[in-house]
Design an enzyme around this catalytic site. Structure first.
Site, PDB file in Angstrom:
ATOM      1  N   ARG A 188      44.816 -33.506  21.108  1.00  0.00           N
ATOM      2  CA  ARG A 188      45.458 -33.025  22.320  1.00  0.00           C
ATOM      3  C   ARG A 188      44.702 -33.558  23.526  1.00  0.00           C
ATOM      4  NH1 ARG A 188      41.769 -30.724  23.964  1.00  0.00           N
ATOM      5  NH2 ARG A 188      42.732 -30.431  25.979  1.00  0.00           N
ATOM      6  N   ASP A 224      48.706 -33.787  33.143  1.00  0.00           N
ATOM      7  CA  ASP A 224      49.549 -34.358  32.091  1.00  0.00           C
ATOM      8  C   ASP A 224      50.595 -35.317  32.643  1.00  0.00           C
ATOM      9  OD1 ASP A 224      48.469 -31.679  30.895  1.00  0.00           O
ATOM     10  OD2 ASP A 224      49.096 -32.933  29.210  1.00  0.00           O
TER      11      ASP A 224
END
Lengths: 383, 383
Positions: free
Chosen positions: A56, A274
């Protein structure tokens, strides 16, 4: 050897490595209790690993996707009936060297590659680095096919390209951190949210990269790490990484930032990202937006640290960024143990959007972008 | 029977009850998995129960302290050598009726009572209701002693007074809820933080009391319940209580309020309070201040629901309210299971202060107090 390992991927606690032709991820779900590698060599396992957050952090996901794309592309290119789990070293055992040289990768592979890309893109919708990496690998492979390379050349070139994606990420994050240190005063007390350290960011870090470099520069920073519900990346990963770097860190709940700032304990906030829209609106782990509002309320500068690959120039503002909604069980259970009544409903958006007017600066590898962001981002991306 | 049970304390899921002379608390640490009573009959167990949050919620703590004070005062008044665990029904078995009538409670008891009060007051420093209840019981007992009542009269009167504390709380919360319903539009979507329902508030509720009454009035409210880290009172108690009332409820993490409000999902916020200063600054569960800032940022009205006993007129503003700092293990573990690396440091303030300028109104039993709060609070307390 058809497939070579990367020396970058073999050092320390990197989030992923190629070993004997197998793609291995540190299983970030098991940290900090257990440091164990997850074998993501098969394409199915790779997609599972990204979806389930074995690996991640937007940049690490991008690099994982680049390697995953390369390996699956190679399997398709070799047009074998071997199990999709074969490691790249198996290639040398099973396929004769002469066949590798004589087999020309043909045009028909393109539709296979498009399927690989779309499956990878579907694993996590919010982070743009994943799509950035698959776009890059896809164009690269299309160009190889157009050149009518043979199988050996294709296999070597795709893995070299994935390795370059990794390498560039690392260099980029070091450059970004060098710029970021300028906003860290001596003895700074910093809040960070989620995890944007070596595990998330290819062995170095964006938000934590800045803090790690500040420590190397003798600035003696200390950190309040948001636990980052519901997945607790702060408790499990950020605290673990900072403890290893011997940077003083205190774990706090996500709801304590107002308390900390009202006590005048906090000099600045640094988080990762992100996806960043053309106007500077930033998607990051759920709770980032709350933290940005709290910082603004207290006049505490709020910085985003992210490489230029995080910017999505196709999107004018944050409202266009899709927000992944994850399984309710992430909130109603912890480590599989229920913490809410049986049958309880939950809502679990995994990201939120911080509007650019709450952001003091975006720390990138080409410098710190300042408001008005539309102009500074445009200029940075043109470089 | 020297000691009588209260019918109020014998109904449904009340946080505490007297049964056969034993003081029993629903063990709120075990909910929602297990509904079990904790025997707080001995004074040591009572103090433990308040400190360790077997019983919690400012009003329920106040009532628990009133009963605990009464029972321990009675044990001291009877000047027995019996175990401090004896239930009140034991009194009738062990002490002759004639002795109860002849034994006069004397002045020397006052220093014992002062010790009881100070031990109780030390269990939880932030909530004012506890101190309010012990003050009331203490004055009441001092007056009994001055009147030179006999032991039977003392024992009966103290428990009657504790019962009145309970009874008044219940009536107060019903009155408060009746006023509060005025701020709830039809089909309101409401965020609440922590737990201010029947368990916390003597069987009815403040913040949840308003929402429960709104449902009874056919307004069909629905709730987003903050999980309320680190103790998860939202997940464990608020969701449980609302599900029993068949009020639609979705559990969210504390860091999702900005996301929810940016999606225009939220009509108002209602929370309880542990202590309110003369200017309206409000101490409540950690994270309340964050939520109030987020609400202000989005123009969502933020209401506090609290009885007048929550106001501390000795304190001019929030900075004077002591903030309890609790054990780090509440953050680094869940149900005893570590969720952070071994040796991780954490900071665990249990409350924060919401300045009155973030509050749209304070819902009390005498009406909704509005800014400027200094004047409206003064007027309400004078009633």
């Amino acid at each position: 050897m058809v497939v070579k390992g990367s020396s970058k991927l073999d050092a320390g606690h990197l989030p992923l490595k190629l070993e004997s032709g197998r793609l291995l991820f540190i299983d970030q779900r098991l940290l900090p209790d257990v440091l164990e590698y997850f074998d993501a060599t098969s394409f199915g396992d790779l997609c599972f690993a990204i979806k389930e957050m074995v690996v991640r952090g937007a940049p690490s996901i991008g690099v994982a996707a680049a390697f995953g794309y390369a390996m699956e592309a190679n399997r398709r290119a070799l047009d074998t009936n071997y199990s999709p789990e074969f490691s790249h070293d198996d290639v040398t055992r099973v396929i004769s060297q002469s066949k590798l040289d004589s087999l020309v990768v043909d045009q028909k592979l393109l539709s296979d590659l498009a399927r690989i890309k779309s499956e990878l893109d579907a694993t996590r919708p919010t982070a743009v680095n994943l799509r950035w990496a698959t776009d890059r690998m896809h164009s690269f492979c299309a160009a190889l096919i157009a050149k009518r390379v043979n199988a050996r050349q294709f296999v070597e070139a795709t893995l070299d390209e994935a390795d370059r994606v990794f390498d560039e990420h690392l260099k980029t994050n070091l450059a970004l951190s060098t710029h970021g240190v300028a906003v860290v005063p001596p003895h700074a007390e910093i809040i960070t949210h989620c995890n944007a350290g070596p595990l998330a960011v290819c062995g170095w870090g964006t938000a934590l990269g800045v803090i790690r470099l500040a420590k190397m520069h003798g600035l003696e920073p200390s950190v309040y790490a948001d636990e980052t519900r519901p997945r607790n990346q702060g408790s499990k990963l950020t605290v673990w990484e900072l403890m290893q770097d011997e940077i003083p860190v205190k774990l706090v709940c996500d709801n304590m930032s107002g308390y900390l700032m009202s006590q005048k304990k906090i000099d600045l906030v640094i988080v990762g990202a992100d996806r960043i829209a053309a106007n500077g609106d930033t998607a990051n782990k759920i709770g980032t937006y709350n933290l940005a509002i709290i910082a603004k309320h207290h006049g505490v500068p709020f910085y985003v640290a992210a490489p230029l690959s995080t910017f999505d120039r196709s999107i004018s503002n944050g409202s266009e960024i899709p927000i992944e909604v994850r399984d309710q069980a992430e909130i109603t259970t912890i480590n599989g143990i229920p913490i809410a009544p049986s049958g309880a409903q939950a809502l679990n958006p995994a990201f939120d959007i911080t509007p650019s007017n709450l952001i003091a600066g975006i720390i990138t590898e080409v410098g710190i972008l300042r408001p008005p962001f539309e102009a500074s981002i445009k200029e940075a991306l043109a470089k």
